[in-house]
Design an enzyme around this catalytic site. Structure first.
Site, PDB file in Angstrom:
ATOM      1  N   MET A   1     -11.614 -11.342 -21.087  1.00 38.58           N
ATOM      2  CA  MET A   1     -12.381 -11.852 -20.020  1.00 38.58           C
ATOM      3  C   MET A   1     -11.820 -11.301 -18.557  1.00 38.58           C
ATOM      4  SD  MET A   1     -11.549 -15.692 -19.365  1.00 38.58           S
ATOM      5  CE  MET A   1     -12.379 -16.221 -17.729  1.00 38.58           C
ATOM      6  N   ASP A 113      -3.678 -23.003 -25.981  1.00 36.92           N
ATOM      7  CA  ASP A 113      -3.364 -21.570 -26.438  1.00 36.92           C
ATOM      8  C   ASP A 113      -2.169 -20.992 -26.909  1.00 36.92           C
ATOM      9  OD1 ASP A 113      -4.826 -19.520 -28.175  1.00 36.92           O
ATOM     10  OD2 ASP A 113      -5.373 -18.221 -26.422  1.00 36.92           O
TER      11      ASP A 113
END
Length: 205
Positions: A1, A113
């Site tokens: 992103m 994550d």
């Protein structure tokens, strides 16, 4: 992103990394909120084993985060090059990772994550956790769509595979998977698809 650039800070004469949200995503409220959340999560943390955030801002519609530039490699690259590490070295790395995650948790920040690809290791052995891109401030708005599992499936806690909310325990599970990989050179579960791997996290020892 986002795209990440190596840049030179002329004021303080140092190399920095600048993460810039990709063009169209600035118009996507969820992507923008996630990017801003990363900036807020990381900038609120000061720890020798977390990549430092120097500045956050927007210039002519471009949203950016200026961060410490860490010269080194990812933990994943180290494991790929060397395979299983010596027990003492694995423990030294985990000691730093656990210290960093503990600091995030004390500030009510769940990384969500944690994986060797998001851990940088310098030549002197210093470890830095990076990429708080899907980090969540505990109790904050959940951005995950119910049918979307964020995070990498090989390091995914069983409750996340079930679609439940992330917790501090989810990060601890991911740390355990990282430790397993450091000691063995392999992830605990493999499969032909992400779903197969997720099911193994749910059902296998």
């Amino acid at each position: 992103m986002a795209d990440v650039y190596l840049a030179h800070d002329e004021l303080l004469n140092r190399e920095v990394a600048i993460k810039v949200l990709r063009g169209n995503l600035a118009l996507d409220p969820v992507a923008l909120l996630r990017f801003q959340r990363e900036a807020n999560a990381a900038s609120g943390l000061s720890h020798p084993n977390i990549v430092e955030v120097y500045d956050v801002g927007e210039e002519q519609g471009h949203h950016y985060i200026v961060m410490e530039y860490v010269r080194g490699k990812t933990l994943k690259q180290l494991i790929q090059q060397r395979g299983a590490l010596e027990k003492k070295e694995a423990l030294a790395i985990m000691d730093q990772l656990v210290s960093a995650v503990n600091e995030a948790h004390k500030n009510n920040i769940i990384h969500r994550d944690i994986k060797p690809q998001n851990v940088l290791i310098k030549d002197d052995g210093t470890v830095k956790i990076a990429d708080f891109g899907i980090a969540t401030v505990a109790d904050a708005l959940q951005l995950t769509q119910t049918d979307t599992v964020l995070g990498s499936v090989h390091y995914l806690a069983p409750e996340l595979a079930r679609g439940e909310s992330a917790s501090m325990q989810s990060d601890i599970y991911s740390l355990g998977v990282c430790f397993y990989e450091l000691l063995t050179g392999e992830v605990p579960f493999r499969g032909e698809s992400p779903v197969q791997v997720a099911m193994k996290h749910l059902k296998e020892e």
